[in-house]
Write an enzyme that holds these catalytic residues in place. Structure first.
Site, mmCIF file in Angstrom:
data_model
loop_
_atom_site.group_PDB
_atom_site.id
_atom_site.type_symbol
_atom_site.label_atom_id
_atom_site.label_comp_id
_atom_site.label_asym_id
_atom_site.label_seq_id
_atom_site.Cartn_x
_atom_site.Cartn_y
_atom_site.Cartn_z
ATOM 1 N N ARG A 83 0.830 -1.208 0.000
ATOM 2 C CA ARG A 83 0.000 0.000 0.000
ATOM 3 C C ARG A 83 0.864 1.259 0.000
ATOM 4 N NH1 ARG A 83 -5.050 -1.776 0.533
ATOM 5 N NH2 ARG A 83 -5.299 -3.745 1.649
ATOM 6 N N ASN A 92 4.242 6.553 -13.518
ATOM 7 C CA ASN A 92 4.883 7.849 -13.708
ATOM 8 C C ASN A 92 6.321 7.623 -14.161
ATOM 9 O OD1 ASN A 92 2.568 9.195 -12.733
ATOM 10 N ND2 ASN A 92 3.259 8.963 -10.618
ATOM 11 N N VAL A 122 10.208 8.100 -6.960
ATOM 12 C CA VAL A 122 11.029 6.971 -6.520
ATOM 13 C C VAL A 122 11.534 6.268 -7.778
ATOM 14 C CG1 VAL A 122 11.102 4.809 -5.235
ATOM 15 C CG2 VAL A 122 9.708 6.702 -4.387
ATOM 16 N N ILE A 164 1.996 4.870 0.958
ATOM 17 C CA ILE A 164 1.980 5.523 2.269
ATOM 18 C C ILE A 164 1.109 6.793 2.252
ATOM 19 C CG2 ILE A 164 3.977 7.094 2.011
ATOM 20 C CD1 ILE A 164 4.953 5.977 4.744
ATOM 21 N N HIS A 214 7.622 1.352 -11.044
ATOM 22 C CA HIS A 214 6.485 0.814 -10.305
ATOM 23 C C HIS A 214 5.186 1.244 -10.965
ATOM 24 C CE1 HIS A 214 7.600 4.716 -8.616
ATOM 25 N NE2 HIS A 214 6.312 4.919 -8.425
HETATM 26 P P1 5GP Z 1 5.991 8.025 -7.913
HETATM 27 O O1 5GP Z 1 5.748 9.444 -7.501
HETATM 28 O O2 5GP Z 1 7.473 7.744 -8.033
HETATM 29 O O3 5GP Z 1 5.212 7.586 -9.127
HETATM 30 O O4 5GP Z 1 5.403 7.140 -6.757
HETATM 31 C C1 5GP Z 1 6.079 6.941 -5.548
HETATM 32 C C2 5GP Z 1 5.035 6.602 -4.516
HETATM 33 O O5 5GP Z 1 5.677 6.056 -3.396
HETATM 34 C C3 5GP Z 1 4.224 7.826 -4.029
HETATM 35 O O6 5GP Z 1 2.852 7.632 -4.335
HETATM 36 C C4 5GP Z 1 4.499 7.852 -2.529
HETATM 37 O O7 5GP Z 1 3.365 8.194 -1.757
HETATM 38 C C5 5GP Z 1 4.968 6.432 -2.248
HETATM 39 N N1 5GP Z 1 5.883 6.321 -1.130
HETATM 40 C C6 5GP Z 1 6.905 7.174 -0.821
HETATM 41 N N2 5GP Z 1 7.553 6.737 0.255
HETATM 42 C C7 5GP Z 1 6.924 5.608 0.680
HETATM 43 C C8 5GP Z 1 7.145 4.700 1.767
HETATM 44 O O8 5GP Z 1 8.060 4.835 2.577
HETATM 45 N N3 5GP Z 1 6.286 3.645 1.866
HETATM 46 C C9 5GP Z 1 5.272 3.453 0.971
HETATM 47 N N4 5GP Z 1 4.481 2.380 1.180
HETATM 48 N N5 5GP Z 1 5.038 4.280 -0.062
HETATM 49 C C10 5GP Z 1 5.858 5.338 -0.212
#
Ligand code: 5GP
Length: 113
Positions: free
Chosen positions: A27, A85, A94, A29, A98
């Protein structure tokens, strides 16, 4: 190493909902919908831009794992959205590839505020 690698290695806690030899799902965060699960390959691939033809099966596995999770959780028929993304303008934060699964309520038309 990204924080997703640390989740895979159990160095950071996460609410893991699925795992197999290829990928892990947990899930988000900061959920953007009632259901917000991230599907992450175990192989290091920084972004979709870094994926290569040999990763085709793995990219497909992420999508199919999300679809299977949606069926199992009972919201497939109502519907859901998957999002990947990529890099800065795509909003990636990140840098381990994903897929986001968003569900649990009508999500509105894509791209509208
Ligand atoms: P992006 O922005 O790279 O597409 O998605 C990264 C996602 O990772 C974001 O939706 C963010 O809320 C989630 N995220 C960031 N840090 C953590 C964490 O420590 N644990 C979890 N479960 N999700 C995280």
């Amino acid at each position: 190493m990204t924080l997703f690698h640390k989740i895979i290695r159990r160095e950071i806690p996460a609410d893991i909902v699925y795992e197999d030899e290829h990928l892990i799902a947990f899930r988000d965060i900061a959920p953007q919908a009632p259901v917000h699960v991230l599907f992450v390959p175990k192989e290091t691939i920084p972004s979709l831009d870094a994926a290569r033809p040999e990763h085709a099966e793995l990219v497909g596995r992420l999508a199919l794992a999300a679809a299977e999770y949606a069926r199992q959780e009972g919201f497939a028929e109502d519907g859901y959205r998957i999002v990947m993304n990529c890099n800065g303008h795509g909003g990636q934060t990140v840098y381990q590839m994903h897929l986001h699964l968003l569900a649990g309520a009508p999500l509105g038309r894509f791209g509208t505020p």
